[in-house]
Enzyme design. Sequence first.
Site, PDB file in Angstrom:
ATOM      1  N   SER A 107       0.489  -1.140   0.156  1.00  0.00           N
ATOM      2  CA  SER A 107       0.041  -0.208  -0.095  1.00  0.00           C
ATOM      3  C   SER A 107       1.095   1.422   0.396  1.00  0.00           C
ATOM      4  O   SER A 107       1.869   0.964   0.637  1.00  0.00           O
ATOM      5  CB  SER A 107      -0.981   0.501   0.836  1.00  0.00           C
ATOM      6  OG  SER A 107      -1.492   1.115   1.540  1.00  0.00           O
ATOM      7  N   TYR A 130      -2.072   5.998  -4.396  1.00  0.00           N
ATOM      8  CA  TYR A 130      -3.376   6.500  -4.307  1.00  0.00           C
ATOM      9  C   TYR A 130      -2.412   7.575  -5.120  1.00  0.00           C
ATOM     10  O   TYR A 130      -1.068   8.097  -4.380  1.00  0.00           O
ATOM     11  CB  TYR A 130      -3.160   7.196  -2.774  1.00  0.00           C
ATOM     12  CG  TYR A 130      -3.922   6.171  -1.689  1.00  0.00           C
ATOM     13  CD1 TYR A 130      -5.187   5.422  -2.354  1.00  0.00           C
ATOM     14  CD2 TYR A 130      -3.810   5.026  -0.342  1.00  0.00           C
ATOM     15  CE1 TYR A 130      -6.500   4.174  -1.685  1.00  0.00           C
ATOM     16  CE2 TYR A 130      -4.424   4.113  -0.121  1.00  0.00           C
ATOM     17  CZ  TYR A 130      -6.063   4.290  -0.707  1.00  0.00           C
ATOM     18  OH  TYR A 130      -6.941   3.047   0.311  1.00  0.00           O
ATOM     19  N   THR A 156      -5.486   2.758  -6.788  1.00  0.00           N
ATOM     20  CA  THR A 156      -6.682   2.113  -6.076  1.00  0.00           C
ATOM     21  C   THR A 156      -7.420   3.982  -6.299  1.00  0.00           C
ATOM     22  O   THR A 156      -7.394   4.624  -6.917  1.00  0.00           O
ATOM     23  CB  THR A 156      -6.726   2.732  -4.484  1.00  0.00           C
ATOM     24  OG1 THR A 156      -5.903   1.590  -4.587  1.00  0.00           O
ATOM     25  CG2 THR A 156      -7.937   2.469  -3.838  1.00  0.00           C
ATOM     26  N   LYS A 252      -8.092  -0.414  -9.402  1.00  0.00           N
ATOM     27  CA  LYS A 252      -9.391  -1.515  -8.132  1.00  0.00           C
ATOM     28  C   LYS A 252     -10.002  -0.174  -7.285  1.00  0.00           C
ATOM     29  O   LYS A 252     -10.185   0.866  -6.910  1.00  0.00           O
ATOM     30  CB  LYS A 252      -8.278  -1.259  -7.249  1.00  0.00           C
ATOM     31  CG  LYS A 252      -8.850  -2.128  -6.008  1.00  0.00           C
ATOM     32  CD  LYS A 252      -7.244  -2.199  -4.920  1.00  0.00           C
ATOM     33  CE  LYS A 252      -7.811  -3.475  -3.421  1.00  0.00           C
ATOM     34  NZ  LYS A 252      -8.402  -1.968  -2.488  1.00  0.00           N
ATOM     35  N   HIS A 276     -14.201  -1.640  -1.394  1.00  0.00           N
ATOM     36  CA  HIS A 276     -12.889  -1.181  -0.173  1.00  0.00           C
ATOM     37  C   HIS A 276     -13.074  -1.903   0.941  1.00  0.00           C
ATOM     38  O   HIS A 276     -12.607  -1.606   1.899  1.00  0.00           O
ATOM     39  CB  HIS A 276     -12.768   0.369  -0.383  1.00  0.00           C
ATOM     40  CG  HIS A 276     -11.204   1.010  -0.017  1.00  0.00           C
ATOM     41  ND1 HIS A 276     -10.433   1.603  -0.664  1.00  0.00           N
ATOM     42  CD2 HIS A 276     -10.363   0.694   1.165  1.00  0.00           C
ATOM     43  CE1 HIS A 276      -9.295   2.060  -0.570  1.00  0.00           C
ATOM     44  NE2 HIS A 276      -9.729   1.541   0.634  1.00  0.00           N
TER      45      HIS A 276
HETATM   46  C1  LIG Z   1      -6.775  -1.934   7.179  1.00  0.00           C
HETATM   47  C2  LIG Z   1      -7.584  -1.871   5.670  1.00  0.00           C
HETATM   48  C3  LIG Z   1      -5.928  -1.216   5.548  1.00  0.00           C
HETATM   49  C4  LIG Z   1      -6.180  -0.528   3.624  1.00  0.00           C
HETATM   50  N1  LIG Z   1      -5.501  -0.571   3.040  1.00  0.00           N
HETATM   51  C5  LIG Z   1      -6.151   0.245   1.745  1.00  0.00           C
HETATM   52  C6  LIG Z   1      -5.179   0.331   0.994  1.00  0.00           C
HETATM   53  O1  LIG Z   1      -3.765   1.310   1.839  1.00  0.00           O
HETATM   54  N2  LIG Z   1      -5.302   1.073  -0.292  1.00  0.00           N
HETATM   55  C7  LIG Z   1      -6.080   0.305  -1.189  1.00  0.00           C
HETATM   56  O2  LIG Z   1      -6.264   0.227  -1.939  1.00  0.00           O
HETATM   57  N3  LIG Z   1      -6.975  -0.348  -0.217  1.00  0.00           N
HETATM   58  C8  LIG Z   1      -6.360  -0.637   1.082  1.00  0.00           C
HETATM   59  N4  LIG Z   1      -7.302  -1.787   2.066  1.00  0.00           N
HETATM   60  C9  LIG Z   1      -8.915  -2.239   1.337  1.00  0.00           C
HETATM   61  C10 LIG Z   1      -8.166  -3.691   0.437  1.00  0.00           C
HETATM   62  O3  LIG Z   1      -7.769  -3.466   0.079  1.00  0.00           O
HETATM   63  C11 LIG Z   1      -9.125  -4.783   0.587  1.00  0.00           C
HETATM   64  O4  LIG Z   1     -10.817  -4.094  -0.914  1.00  0.00           O
HETATM   65  C12 LIG Z   1     -10.354  -5.170   1.937  1.00  0.00           C
HETATM   66  O5  LIG Z   1      -9.432  -5.016   2.335  1.00  0.00           O
HETATM   67  C13 LIG Z   1     -10.942  -6.364   0.820  1.00  0.00           C
HETATM   68  O6  LIG Z   1     -11.916  -6.589   1.795  1.00  0.00           O
HETATM   69  P1  LIG Z   1     -11.110  -7.718   3.421  1.00  0.00           P
HETATM   70  O7  LIG Z   1     -10.535  -7.342   3.958  1.00  0.00           O
HETATM   71  O8  LIG Z   1     -12.555  -8.214   3.378  1.00  0.00           O
HETATM   72  O9  LIG Z   1     -10.915  -9.216   2.033  1.00  0.00           O
HETATM   73  C14 LIG Z   1      -7.482  -1.898   3.534  1.00  0.00           C
HETATM   74  C15 LIG Z   1      -8.333  -2.571   4.316  1.00  0.00           C
HETATM   75  C16 LIG Z   1      -8.036  -3.057   5.580  1.00  0.00           C
HETATM   76  C17 LIG Z   1      -8.936  -3.797   5.756  1.00  0.00           C
END
Ligand SMILES: Cc1cc2nc3c(=O)[nH]c(=O)nc-3n(C[C@H](O)[C@H](O)[C@H](O)COP(=O)(O)O)c2cc1C
Length: 379
Positions: A107, A130, A156, A252, A276
């Site tokens: 990330s 981002y 993203t 994404k 997300h």
């Molecule tokens: C704690 C956390 C932080 C996240 N940070 C980012 C991020 O920095 N960039 C991003 O594109 N998605 C981020 N996401 C989204 C994840 O990439 C992903 O889309 C999502 O976790 C999928 O759902 P799941 O947790 O049920 O598998 C984050 C998700 C979580 C849970």
Amino acid sequence: MATMTCIEDLRRRARHTVPKMFFDYAEAGSYAEETLRANRADLERIKLRQRVLVDVSRRDLATTIIGETVPLPLALGPVGLAGMQHRDGEIAACRAAQAAGIPFTLSTMSVCSIEDVAGAVDKPFWFQLYVMKDRGFARSLVERAAAAKCSALMLTIDLQVLGQRHCDARNGLSVPPEIKIRNVLDIATKPRWALGMLMGKRKTFGNLAGYARAGTNVNSLASWISTQFDPALSWKDVEWIRSLWPGKLILKGVLDVDDARLAVKTGASALVVSNHGGRQLDGAPSSISALPKIAEAVGSEIEIMFDGGIRSGQDLMRALALGARSCLIGRAYIYGLAAGGQTGVAQAIEFIRKELDVTMALCGVNSVREIGRQVIASD
Ligand SMILES: Cc1cc2nc3c(=O)[nH]c(=O)nc-3n(C[C@H](O)[C@H](O)[C@H](O)COP(=O)(O)O)c2cc1C
């Protein structure tokens, strides 16, 4: 570690291992968490079709994701602050993914920087971008990802503004945690985490060093994001990123068929059907309910990836059946990371791999490439 059998075991262990503010940060969705809950509930509603007396002795889970050969259709998605779940968490997760032969996505909001991770692993990983208002900074991140030989850029596109997570505000989420009585008392009950963090390389946003002021609490982080992230971001900017990054590009955060059609026009290698993890637009449909329409509309023109709610190989099977070629996991591996570092992430991947393998067998399928609507039970 005590015997762990599934992602839920890792989740329970994670809850006892990391400070509350970081467990809640991983667990939560935005606002009333309707979309977060829908991601899980809608997956569970899809029932798989049991088939018997099919020769399933030659099962093969291997496939490709954007041209990379993988032993199972899974990748670790980008998760901000993974390095606060465990010392050098991004490095640990990347090593576990690479040992399992699947992609890891770093990330923008990671604790270990692009260079930290690149210096600690042998193979290329993916970088998630981002785009900030300061396009010079976005450009520099893309250049750093290229210099680190990242094999794909994941842009993203569903976070032009930040959905609020109430618990982060209530917990006073801060990076690193502020020295407050409440935090000190909590951290005192998590000595393994505290010791590990003391020995860790970094304690704040590694990629933003020198750009963001470190040590801000979530309110100022949220307001920092609202000043730095760009609400004016548009498809034109995707063209700009495309011109900076000639390599493989993944978009994404697509949940709508019209947006999926626009994503195809960018020439990206893949799109991720995603909300997300229920952390942005609360009230949006679950990812799994959006998947079939998007796969039908553009699946022949662009590779379809999926995330949102996957906690098992059975869930992976459901998403593959409804049109995904591969899936990302977020929380499922973060629980493993919090519970046991690299070993915990390896366990999370292995649970899902084994569950998919058995699920395929019980549905009478030998190859992940054969998985389609035929494995879904009709009502
Ligand atoms: C704690 C956390 C932080 C996240 N940070 C980012 C991020 O920095 N960039 C991003 O594109 N998605 C981020 N996401 C989204 C994840 O990439 C992903 O889309 C999502 O976790 C999928 O759902 P799941 O947790 O049920 O598998 C984050 C998700 C979580 C849970």
